[in-house]
Scaffold this motif. Structure first.
Motif, PDB file in Angstrom:
ATOM      1  N   UNK A   6       0.856  -1.183   0.000  1.00  0.00           N
ATOM      2  CA  UNK A   6       0.000   0.000   0.000  1.00  0.00           C
ATOM      3  C   UNK A   6       0.899   1.241   0.000  1.00  0.00           C
ATOM      4  N   UNK A   7       1.359   1.669  -1.182  1.00  0.00           N
ATOM      5  CA  UNK A   7       2.300   2.795  -1.239  1.00  0.00           C
ATOM      6  C   UNK A   7       1.761   4.086  -0.622  1.00  0.00           C
ATOM      7  N   UNK A   8       0.486   4.383  -0.851  1.00  0.00           N
ATOM      8  CA  UNK A   8      -0.083   5.627  -0.326  1.00  0.00           C
ATOM      9  C   UNK A   8      -0.063   5.634   1.202  1.00  0.00           C
ATOM     10  N   UNK A   9      -0.498   4.548   1.828  1.00  0.00           N
ATOM     11  CA  UNK A   9      -0.488   4.465   3.294  1.00  0.00           C
ATOM     12  C   UNK A   9       0.941   4.471   3.833  1.00  0.00           C
ATOM     13  N   UNK A  10       1.848   3.823   3.131  1.00  0.00           N
ATOM     14  CA  UNK A  10       3.248   3.786   3.566  1.00  0.00           C
ATOM     15  C   UNK A  10       3.871   5.175   3.532  1.00  0.00           C
ATOM     16  N   UNK A  15       5.687  10.108   6.383  1.00  0.00           N
ATOM     17  CA  UNK A  15       5.525  11.535   6.709  1.00  0.00           C
ATOM     18  C   UNK A  15       5.198  11.730   8.188  1.00  0.00           C
ATOM     19  N   UNK A  16       4.403  10.844   8.748  1.00  0.00           N
ATOM     20  CA  UNK A  16       4.046  10.937  10.166  1.00  0.00           C
ATOM     21  C   UNK A  16       5.296  10.848  11.040  1.00  0.00           C
ATOM     22  N   UNK A  17       6.230   9.983  10.653  1.00  0.00           N
ATOM     23  CA  UNK A  17       7.454   9.768  11.440  1.00  0.00           C
ATOM     24  C   UNK A  17       8.540  10.812  11.166  1.00  0.00           C
ATOM     25  N   UNK A  22      11.640  17.974   7.329  1.00  0.00           N
ATOM     26  CA  UNK A  22      12.379  16.842   6.762  1.00  0.00           C
ATOM     27  C   UNK A  22      11.963  16.544   5.328  1.00  0.00           C
ATOM     28  N   UNK A  23      12.775  15.732   4.670  1.00  0.00           N
ATOM     29  CA  UNK A  23      12.546  15.386   3.265  1.00  0.00           C
ATOM     30  C   UNK A  23      12.602  13.882   3.084  1.00  0.00           C
ATOM     31  N   UNK A  24      11.704  13.375   2.256  1.00  0.00           N
ATOM     32  CA  UNK A  24      11.717  11.974   1.837  1.00  0.00           C
ATOM     33  C   UNK A  24      12.080  11.952   0.355  1.00  0.00           C
ATOM     34  N   UNK A  25      13.020  11.107  -0.020  1.00  0.00           N
ATOM     35  CA  UNK A  25      13.378  10.915  -1.435  1.00  0.00           C
ATOM     36  C   UNK A  25      13.094   9.461  -1.796  1.00  0.00           C
ATOM     37  N   UNK A 101       9.467  14.550  -1.353  1.00  0.00           N
ATOM     38  CA  UNK A 101       8.337  14.947  -0.514  1.00  0.00           C
ATOM     39  C   UNK A 101       8.900  15.670   0.700  1.00  0.00           C
ATOM     40  N   UNK A 102       8.465  16.897   0.912  1.00  0.00           N
ATOM     41  CA  UNK A 102       8.934  17.680   2.062  1.00  0.00           C
ATOM     42  C   UNK A 102       7.803  17.845   3.061  1.00  0.00           C
ATOM     43  N   UNK A 103       8.141  17.649   4.318  1.00  0.00           N
ATOM     44  CA  UNK A 103       7.166  17.883   5.392  1.00  0.00           C
ATOM     45  C   UNK A 103       7.302  19.332   5.826  1.00  0.00           C
ATOM     46  N   UNK A 104       6.184  20.052   5.886  1.00  0.00           N
ATOM     47  CA  UNK A 104       6.273  21.462   6.311  1.00  0.00           C
ATOM     48  C   UNK A 104       6.942  21.605   7.674  1.00  0.00           C
TER      49      UNK A 104
END
Length: 108
Positions: A6-10, A15-17, A22-25, A101-104
């Motif tokens: 489930x890519x969307x939930x993952x 992002x929650x963690x 922070x940034x996710x690549x 994806x960047x978390x505000x």
């Protein structure tokens, strides 16, 4: 993300963690770039071509459905020697998508 059930939930859980700011690549194959299209016309799809453990096969449009709004998606072209980051025509030209994806810094 093509390996996740489930890519969307993952991604939401990542992002929650993630700490604020922070940034996710992430990367994922572009399953519908021009090289593969003639095979699809012959009835050979991504599941037959790609790794057996891939659960999802993305193009630019299906990728937009699982990543948060505001995420940046890049492709790279050409494939050898000098690589250029592209956003226009990445669905057609790039063999791989890179997702940023960047978390505000502050949650509102």
């Amino acid at each position: 993300i093509e390996h996740l059930y489930n890519p969307e939930a993952s991604i939401k859980d990542m992002l929650r963690c993630l700490k604020p700011g922070g940034t996710i690549a992430l990367t994922t194959p572009n399953s519908y770039m021009w090289v593969w299209r003639p095979l699809y016309l012959l009835g050979i799809g991504p599941a037959q071509i790609q790794n057996d453990d891939h659960k999802y096969f993305f193009d630019r449009f299906s990728l937009n459905r699982v990543i948060p709004k505001g995420s940046k998606v890049y492709g790279f072209f050409p494939y050898m020697f000098i690589k250029c980051k592209i956003t226009t025509l990445s669905n057609l030209l790039s063999p791989t998508f890179t997702i940023i994806i960047k978390k505000p810094r502050s949650e509102k």
